[in-house]
Design a protein around this motif. Structure first.
Motif, PDB file in Angstrom:
ATOM      1  N   LEU A 130       0.148  -5.437  -1.415  1.00 25.40           N
ATOM      2  CA  LEU A 130       0.642  -3.990  -1.770  1.00 25.40           C
ATOM      3  C   LEU A 130      -0.566  -3.186  -2.379  1.00 25.40           C
ATOM      4  N   THR A 131      -1.627  -4.021  -2.884  1.00 24.79           N
ATOM      5  CA  THR A 131      -2.846  -3.222  -3.596  1.00 24.79           C
ATOM      6  C   THR A 131      -3.975  -3.493  -2.619  1.00 24.79           C
ATOM      7  N   GLY A 132      -3.840  -3.721  -1.434  1.00 25.41           N
ATOM      8  CA  GLY A 132      -4.856  -3.969  -0.373  1.00 25.41           C
ATOM      9  C   GLY A 132      -4.695  -2.903   0.818  1.00 25.41           C
ATOM     10  N   LEU A 133      -5.666  -3.034   1.898  1.00 28.05           N
ATOM     11  CA  LEU A 133      -5.754  -1.887   2.627  1.00 28.05           C
ATOM     12  C   LEU A 133      -5.709  -2.839   4.002  1.00 28.05           C
ATOM     13  N   PRO A 134      -4.498  -3.368   4.340  1.00 30.42           N
ATOM     14  CA  PRO A 134      -4.290  -4.233   5.649  1.00 30.42           C
ATOM     15  C   PRO A 134      -4.415  -3.426   6.878  1.00 30.42           C
ATOM     16  N   ASP A 135      -5.147  -4.265   7.834  1.00 31.10           N
ATOM     17  CA  ASP A 135      -5.155  -3.582   9.275  1.00 31.10           C
ATOM     18  C   ASP A 135      -3.616  -3.723   9.831  1.00 31.10           C
TER      19      ASP A 135
END
Length: 180
Positions: A169-174
């Motif tokens: 939720l706090t990341g920037l997933p590809d």
């Protein structure tokens, strides 16, 4: 002379607005031939702004209530039911008629907006689609909602979709997007 000095601010204001593109004068500026994005529509009650395109709605988006004002955790903000989550996961099965839109970097969208949606510059009109998280192979059926920006800009993903994808939720997933 004093009268001219008193009129100077008014004269300056008129000259300043004369160079505008019509935003203040309803198209009467120097660029009156330029397209006006804020066109008004004539109706029985007079002029009104043109309507925005209607957004798509899924059962999960319309049936999921908004979170309470006191919500603080992801579980409290995600108001979708287990049945709605199962429906979104089942509907995400790759279909033969879908079209790959391409990769995007996802970020958590507004957690107070319920449902399974993804706002992206990769679509120009609302559509049904699917988002895949290649890191774990999970995918979710979502409403694709257009936003302004270059095609390389990232996308905003609903909390419910991020949780179902098991993306950070706090990341920037590809992510990879598909449209129906």
């Amino acid at each position: 002379m004093k009268n001219i000095l008193k009129l100077w601010p008014a004269i300056f204001g008129v000259l300043l607005l004369a160079g505008c593109d019509g935003a203040f004068s309803n198209g009467a500026g120097l660029r009156a031939d330029a397209p006006n994005k804020n066109r008004a529509v004539q109706s029985e009650t007079g002029l009104r702004p043109a309507a925005r395109p209607a957004a798509l709605s899924t059962a999960a988006q319309t049936d999921a209530p908004k979170p309470s004002r006191s919500a603080q955790t992801a579980e409290q903000f995600d108001t979708t039911t287990n049945a709605q989550r199962a429906e979104a996961a089942e509907a995400a099965t790759p279909a033969g008629g879908e079209r790959k839109l391409g990769p995007t970097v996802g970020s958590l969208g507004n957690p107070a907006e319920p449902g399974f949606w993804l706002k992206t510059p990769l679509v120009s009109a609302p559509a049904k689609g699917r988002v895949e998280y290649p890191s774990n192979g999970k995918s979710v059926a979502v409403d694709l909602i257009p936003i302004d920006g270059p095609k390389t800009a990232g996308s905003r993903v609903s909390l419910a979709a991020m949780r179902l994808l098991e993306a950070p939720l706090t990341g920037l997933p590809d992510l990879i997007l598909y449209s129906e």
